[in-house]
Design a protein around this motif. Structure first.
Motif, mmCIF file in Angstrom:
data_model
loop_
_atom_site.group_PDB
_atom_site.id
_atom_site.type_symbol
_atom_site.label_atom_id
_atom_site.label_comp_id
_atom_site.label_asym_id
_atom_site.label_seq_id
_atom_site.Cartn_x
_atom_site.Cartn_y
_atom_site.Cartn_z
ATOM 1 N N ARG A 97 -22.691 -48.604 -27.935
ATOM 2 C CA ARG A 97 -22.356 -49.091 -29.280
ATOM 3 C C ARG A 97 -21.167 -48.320 -29.850
ATOM 4 N N GLY A 98 -20.200 -48.025 -28.977
ATOM 5 C CA GLY A 98 -18.975 -47.371 -29.402
ATOM 6 C C GLY A 98 -19.090 -45.883 -29.627
ATOM 7 N N LYS A 99 -20.182 -45.253 -29.191
ATOM 8 C CA LYS A 99 -20.398 -43.823 -29.437
ATOM 9 C C LYS A 99 -20.488 -43.045 -28.128
ATOM 10 N N LEU A 100 -19.382 -42.971 -27.413
ATOM 11 C CA LEU A 100 -19.338 -42.186 -26.187
ATOM 12 C C LEU A 100 -19.383 -40.709 -26.546
ATOM 13 N N ASP A 101 -20.318 -39.963 -25.945
ATOM 14 C CA ASP A 101 -20.487 -38.565 -26.339
ATOM 15 C C ASP A 101 -20.290 -37.585 -25.187
ATOM 16 N N ASP A 102 -19.603 -38.028 -24.132
ATOM 17 C CA ASP A 102 -19.311 -37.129 -23.015
ATOM 18 C C ASP A 102 -17.925 -37.470 -22.483
ATOM 19 N N ASP A 103 -17.269 -36.459 -21.891
ATOM 20 C CA ASP A 103 -15.977 -36.721 -21.257
ATOM 21 C C ASP A 103 -16.170 -37.701 -20.099
ATOM 22 N N ILE A 104 -15.175 -38.527 -19.884
ATOM 23 C CA ILE A 104 -15.223 -39.512 -18.791
ATOM 24 C C ILE A 104 -13.872 -39.530 -18.085
ATOM 25 N N ALA A 105 -13.908 -39.441 -16.769
ATOM 26 C CA ALA A 105 -12.701 -39.594 -15.959
ATOM 27 C C ALA A 105 -12.994 -40.568 -14.832
ATOM 28 N N CYS A 106 -12.084 -41.495 -14.606
ATOM 29 C CA CYS A 106 -12.229 -42.472 -13.519
ATOM 30 C C CYS A 106 -10.890 -42.630 -12.812
ATOM 31 N N LEU A 107 -10.976 -42.927 -11.529
ATOM 32 C CA LEU A 107 -9.783 -43.184 -10.731
ATOM 33 C C LEU A 107 -10.127 -44.298 -9.751
ATOM 34 N N ALA A 108 -9.333 -45.362 -9.772
ATOM 35 C CA ALA A 108 -9.565 -46.508 -8.889
ATOM 36 C C ALA A 108 -8.353 -46.723 -7.993
ATOM 37 N N VAL A 109 -8.617 -46.993 -6.717
ATOM 38 C CA VAL A 109 -7.555 -47.215 -5.727
ATOM 39 C C VAL A 109 -7.872 -48.477 -4.946
ATOM 40 N N ARG A 110 -6.895 -49.363 -4.836
ATOM 41 C CA ARG A 110 -7.070 -50.600 -4.069
ATOM 42 C C ARG A 110 -6.088 -50.631 -2.903
ATOM 43 N N TYR A 111 -6.586 -51.006 -1.742
ATOM 44 C CA TYR A 111 -5.752 -51.179 -0.555
ATOM 45 C C TYR A 111 -5.153 -52.581 -0.635
ATOM 46 N N THR A 158 -16.770 -39.631 -13.129
ATOM 47 C CA THR A 158 -17.584 -38.468 -13.470
ATOM 48 C C THR A 158 -18.904 -38.938 -14.080
ATOM 49 N N ASP A 159 -19.836 -37.994 -14.249
ATOM 50 C CA ASP A 159 -21.171 -38.396 -14.687
ATOM 51 C C ASP A 159 -21.225 -38.870 -16.133
ATOM 52 N N GLY A 160 -20.103 -38.727 -16.862
ATOM 53 C CA GLY A 160 -20.058 -39.319 -18.196
ATOM 54 C C GLY A 160 -20.230 -40.825 -18.161
ATOM 55 N N VAL A 161 -19.898 -41.444 -17.022
ATOM 56 C CA VAL A 161 -20.074 -42.894 -16.862
ATOM 57 C C VAL A 161 -21.559 -43.231 -16.730
ATOM 58 N N THR A 162 -22.206 -42.651 -15.749
ATOM 59 C CA THR A 162 -23.606 -43.001 -15.474
ATOM 60 C C THR A 162 -24.572 -42.433 -16.506
ATOM 61 N N GLU A 163 -24.126 -41.455 -17.307
ATOM 62 C CA GLU A 163 -24.996 -40.882 -18.333
ATOM 63 C C GLU A 163 -24.707 -41.429 -19.725
ATOM 64 N N THR A 164 -23.861 -42.459 -19.796
ATOM 65 C CA THR A 164 -23.653 -43.156 -21.076
ATOM 66 C C THR A 164 -24.940 -43.883 -21.436
ATOM 67 N N ARG A 165 -25.450 -43.604 -22.629
ATOM 68 C CA ARG A 165 -26.747 -44.143 -23.029
ATOM 69 C C ARG A 165 -26.620 -45.284 -24.042
ATOM 70 N N ALA A 166 -27.560 -46.200 -23.944
ATOM 71 C CA ALA A 166 -27.736 -47.220 -24.973
ATOM 72 C C ALA A 166 -28.562 -46.609 -26.100
ATOM 73 N N PRO A 167 -28.582 -47.227 -27.285
ATOM 74 C CA PRO A 167 -29.431 -46.714 -28.370
ATOM 75 C C PRO A 167 -30.891 -46.552 -27.947
ATOM 76 N N SER A 168 -31.339 -47.343 -26.997
ATOM 77 C CA SER A 168 -32.719 -47.237 -26.506
ATOM 78 C C SER A 168 -32.931 -46.020 -25.618
ATOM 79 N N GLY A 169 -31.808 -45.373 -25.196
ATOM 80 C CA GLY A 169 -31.902 -44.236 -24.292
ATOM 81 C C GLY A 169 -31.628 -44.584 -22.841
#
Length: 283
Positions: free
Chosen positions: A262-276, A217-228
């Motif tokens: 820096r340990g401050k995730l501020d959005d929900d995150i869901a991930c699912l990985a599948v390997r053949y 989900t976009d919580g992954v790509t929208e995780t920000r560093a302190p710099s933004g």
């Protein structure tokens, strides 16, 4: 006399503070128990292995003491193969959890019946429309929708099908080189097909032994560093060593997100990985 009274007052204050602390701890424990139960009901456990596939999941809720939010995932081992759903409801809090629950309940029914991913998406759209109508009195507006990605991996063959409903594109690790599965044809977010007047389009890509698919989900790509700066998912994926199993891949991704924020995730995150994993080697 004054000293004895002061000592008694301090003792009473300490006892009251201890009582409040015990009550608070009990309340937090009850809240966590409810949250854990809610998570188990909504996000049903996903099998680690289905046929030739290995599966792993990651869920991080942004709200304190919460176990679920507006992000969701599901997997179903159906007659059509393994079917996956991962998505993100617009908004936060209990209303988003309610919509996610409606979509997950619908998916666990239609995944075993629908003859294609387009039909699954259409029925999810209908279910969300009914839920919104029961809650707000209207079927949909620009405020009520969910982005999602649906995947079908047959029990036999070396391809998978996917349908992207306005969601961040999946990553496919093929020959250890990740690439983004950007859909050539756009499909509408769930509950907006009627408003946008468009249909759902299914894409098909190669998926064989050694390949890994990552949904997020976009919580992954929208995780920000302190710099933004946002988390550079594709660049990170390009540096992942070859051959990781899904669980280890998600562990490394989790650590990278914590380092980025820096340990401050501020959005929900869901991930699912599948390997053949491929067929068993000959004896």
């Amino acid at each position: 006399m004054f000293t004895a009274g002061a000592i008694a007052a301090v003792g009473l204050a300490a006892a009251y503070a201890s009582h409040l602390r015990t009550q608070r701890e009990r309340t937090l424990s009850e809240v966590e128990a409810v949250a854990n139960t809610t998570q188990e009901v909504l996000l049903r456990p996903v099998a680690r292995h289905v046929a030739h596939l290995e599966i792993a999941t990651l869920y991080l809720a942004a709200a304190p003491h919460a176990k679920v939010g507006g992000d969701f995932y599901a997997a179903a081992d159906t007659p059509f193969g393994l079917r996956l759903l991962l998505g993100d409801v617009r908004g936060k809090g209990l209303p988003a959890v309610g919509v996610a629950a409606a979509l997950l309940g619908s998916f666990h029914e239609v995944a075993y019946e629908a003859h294609g991913l387009a039909e699954v998406a259409e029925r999810l759209d209908t279910s969300m429309g009914r839920y919104c109508r029961s809650r707000t009195g209207s079927r949909a507006d620009a405020e009520e929708f969910a982005t999602a990605i649906l995947v079908e991996i047959p029990r036999e063959g070396t391809h998978l099908s996917f349908l992207n409903c306005g969601h961040p594109p999946a990553l496919l690790f093929h020959e250890d080189a990740p690439r983004s599965l950007d859909p050539p044809a756009a499909s509408p977010p769930i509950n907006l097909a009627e408003i946008l007047g468009t249909t759902y389009t299914v894409e098909r890509v190669p998926f064989g032994p050694g390949d890994t698919l990552l949904l997020y989900t976009d919580g992954v790509t929208e995780t920000r560093a302190p710099s933004g700066a946002f988390f550079p998912l594709e660049r990170w994926a390009g540096g992942v060593p070859a051959g990781f199993m899904p669980q280890e891949l998600l562990r490394r991704l989790h650590r990278a997100l914590l380092a980025q924020s820096r340990g401050k995730l501020d959005d929900d995150i869901a991930c699912l990985a599948v390997r053949y994993e491929g067929p068993a080697p000959p004896a």
